[in-house]
Design an enzyme around this catalytic site. Structure first.
Site, mmCIF file in Angstrom:
data_model
loop_
_atom_site.group_PDB
_atom_site.id
_atom_site.type_symbol
_atom_site.label_atom_id
_atom_site.label_comp_id
_atom_site.label_asym_id
_atom_site.label_seq_id
_atom_site.Cartn_x
_atom_site.Cartn_y
_atom_site.Cartn_z
ATOM 1 N N SER A 147 0.854 -1.177 0.000
ATOM 2 C CA SER A 147 0.000 0.000 0.000
ATOM 3 C C SER A 147 0.895 1.233 0.000
ATOM 4 O O SER A 147 1.694 1.425 0.915
ATOM 5 C CB SER A 147 -0.888 -0.026 1.262
ATOM 6 O OG SER A 147 -1.595 1.180 1.395
ATOM 7 N N LYS B 297 -10.335 -6.488 8.100
ATOM 8 C CA LYS B 297 -9.342 -6.190 9.131
ATOM 9 C C LYS B 297 -9.965 -6.692 10.422
ATOM 10 O O LYS B 297 -11.047 -6.213 10.809
ATOM 11 C CB LYS B 297 -9.093 -4.682 9.248
ATOM 12 C CG LYS B 297 -8.381 -4.075 8.053
ATOM 13 C CD LYS B 297 -8.181 -2.578 8.193
ATOM 14 C CE LYS B 297 -7.516 -2.018 6.948
ATOM 15 N NZ LYS B 297 -7.550 -0.540 6.901
ATOM 16 N N GLU C 96 -11.289 1.197 -3.313
ATOM 17 C CA GLU C 96 -11.555 0.941 -1.899
ATOM 18 C C GLU C 96 -12.145 2.180 -1.221
ATOM 19 O O GLU C 96 -11.611 3.286 -1.359
ATOM 20 C CB GLU C 96 -10.236 0.535 -1.233
ATOM 21 C CG GLU C 96 -10.346 0.107 0.226
ATOM 22 C CD GLU C 96 -9.001 -0.392 0.772
ATOM 23 O OE1 GLU C 96 -8.089 -0.704 -0.017
ATOM 24 O OE2 GLU C 96 -8.857 -0.443 2.011
HETATM 25 O O1 OSB Z 1 -7.118 2.150 4.634
HETATM 26 O O2 OSB Z 1 -6.128 0.320 4.374
HETATM 27 C C1 OSB Z 1 -6.174 1.433 4.899
HETATM 28 C C2 OSB Z 1 -3.005 2.051 6.955
HETATM 29 C C3 OSB Z 1 -3.526 2.688 8.049
HETATM 30 C C4 OSB Z 1 -4.876 2.952 8.091
HETATM 31 C C5 OSB Z 1 -5.709 2.553 7.033
HETATM 32 C C6 OSB Z 1 -5.196 1.888 5.938
HETATM 33 C C7 OSB Z 1 -3.807 1.665 5.890
HETATM 34 C C8 OSB Z 1 -3.134 1.052 4.752
HETATM 35 C C9 OSB Z 1 -1.812 0.382 5.025
HETATM 36 O O3 OSB Z 1 -3.537 1.114 3.616
HETATM 37 C C10 OSB Z 1 -1.815 -1.078 4.812
HETATM 38 C C11 OSB Z 1 -0.586 -1.743 5.396
HETATM 39 O O4 OSB Z 1 -0.568 -2.036 6.604
HETATM 40 O O5 OSB Z 1 0.365 -1.960 4.650
HETATM 41 MG MG MG Z 2 -8.420 1.124 3.318
#
Ligand code: OSB
Ligand code: MG
Length: 372
Positions: free
Chosen positions: A135, A262, A213
């Site tokens: 990400s 999650k 997303e």
């Molecule tokens: O929206 O998926 C998300 C990290 C912190 C809060 C929300 C999100 C994220 C990420 C990181 O996209 C994903 C990861 O841990 O590599």
């Molecule tokens: Mg997200």
């Protein structure tokens, strides 16, 4: 198992690189490490609430309060035999899923250690390696973004997610798509749009994205339904799915075609299993989301992602994408097929680097017994 002692550590850890989303920029990551002692065993859990209420209303501050003043006292000294028992014990605490999930993770770790089974086995996961992606946060410009994505591709990631926000969406995605025409690419709006402002996202529909997303607000499952009806690209919900019930609402409303699971957001691994089951019964693919976890939470995510319904690559990157020095002795590495191995030792299968924990600790609290 009688829970004899509970230790909470509020940690702040420097990230390898700042992580910017539509709700803000993080240079350090905060979380709470939950340690449960029972019958000579020690279970670890990670509460993924961050410093600011950007992704969720919960913060390390609110989770600390709920953990120390409500969840901790509810289970301290109690004989808890199972995760079902644990959930029943904390039932009367409303909301605060991230805080609850941190404790539940530690319960699973304890149960795994007691029964000498890995979390993967306890959850019923069948994969021993899982496919992962990376990400990528908002960058200064589309050109920088292309460079950053390119460097992750060199490292071996086979799927990339980029963060978007109003004014930084179509051009960013187009730059990445033009530079890497065959890349498995997806975008994440982190609730930054309204149904009206999301109309500007229509060009994304021509970019062959895996998914879009959470473009709209957390409490806006209905408008996601309306937006999904206007798009060919699947919408994937993240923030909106705060319980198995919300997952059912979203599926019944056809508000999305994919769900990001999650465990923390739905209140723990046991609820994540329910969402996984529900999606499987609807033929809806799921993948494991991430919250920049330490090695503790990463081990939990890998075990969850080993379940059959997790057919899309997870946001579970290698340790070095997040931290130079992690709090676990184990580090997770990407293999040549963009996969990471699921820990096989009992429970989470990780051990703590106690000196790293103490270096990163902002505050700690012990409930029952003496401090370690
Ligand atoms: O929206 O998926 C998300 C990290 C912190 C809060 C929300 C999100 C994220 C990420 C990181 O996209 C994903 C990861 O841990 O590599
Ligand atoms: Mg997200």
């Amino acid at each position: 198992m009688r829970i004899e002692r509970i230790s909470l550590h509020h940690l702040r850890m420097p990230l390898v690189a700042p992580f910017e989303t539509s709700f803000g920029r993080e240079v350090d990551r905060e979380c709470i490490l939950v340690i449960l002692d029972a019958e000579g065993l020690r279970g670890y859990g990670e509460c993924v609430a961050s410093r600011d209420p950007g992704y969720s209303y919960e913060t390390t501050g609110t989770a600390w309060h709920i953990s120390r003043d409500f969840i901790g006292p509810s289970i301290l000294g109690s004989d808890i035999q199972s995760v079902v028992d644990f959930r029943r014990t904390i039932d009367r605490i409303r909301g605060h899923n991230l805080a609850k999930a941190g404790f539940e993770m530690a319960m699973w770790d304890l149960i795994g250690k007691r029964t000498e089974r890995s979390l993967r086995e306890l959850l019923g996961g069948h994969k021993t390696r899982v496919e992962v992606g990376v990400s990528v946060g908002l960058q200064e410009s589309p050109d920088t973004l292309v460079d950053v994505v390119g460097s992750y591709l060199k490292t071996g990631y086979g799927r990339v997610k980029i963060k978007i926000k109003p004014g930084r969406d179509v051009a960013d995605a187009r730059a990445v798509r033009t530079a890497f025409p065959a890349l498995r690419l997806q975008v994440d709006g982190n609730s930054a749009y309204t149904l009206e402002s999301s109309q500007g996202l229509k060009p994304l529909d021509e970019m062959n994205l895996l998914l879009i997303e959470q473009p709209l607000f957390e409490d806006d499952i209905w408008d996601h339904r309306r937006l999904q009806a206007q798009l060919r690209t699947p919408i994937c919900l993240d923030e909106s799915i705060v319980s198995p019930r919300h997952a059912r609402y979203a599926l019944e409303m056809q508000a999305c075609r994919i769900i990001n699971i999650k465990a923390a957001r739905v209140g723990g691994l046991s609820q994540a299993l329910e969402v996984h089951e529900l999606c499987a019964s609807h033929g809806i693919p799921v993948w494991c989301g991430g919250m920049l976890e330490t090695g503790v939470g990463r081990a939990s995510n890998l075990a969850l992602a080993s379940l059959r319904g997790f057919t899309l690559p997870g946001d579970i990157s290698a340790s070095d994408r997040y931290y130079q020095r992690d709090i676990t002795n184990e580090r997770f590495e990407l293999d040549s097929e963009s996969m990471i191995s699921v820990p096989a030792a009992p429970g989470l299968g990780v051990t703590l680097d106690e000196s790293a924990v103490s270096d990163y600790t902002l505050r700690r609290e012990e409930l029952g017994g003496h401090s370690f």
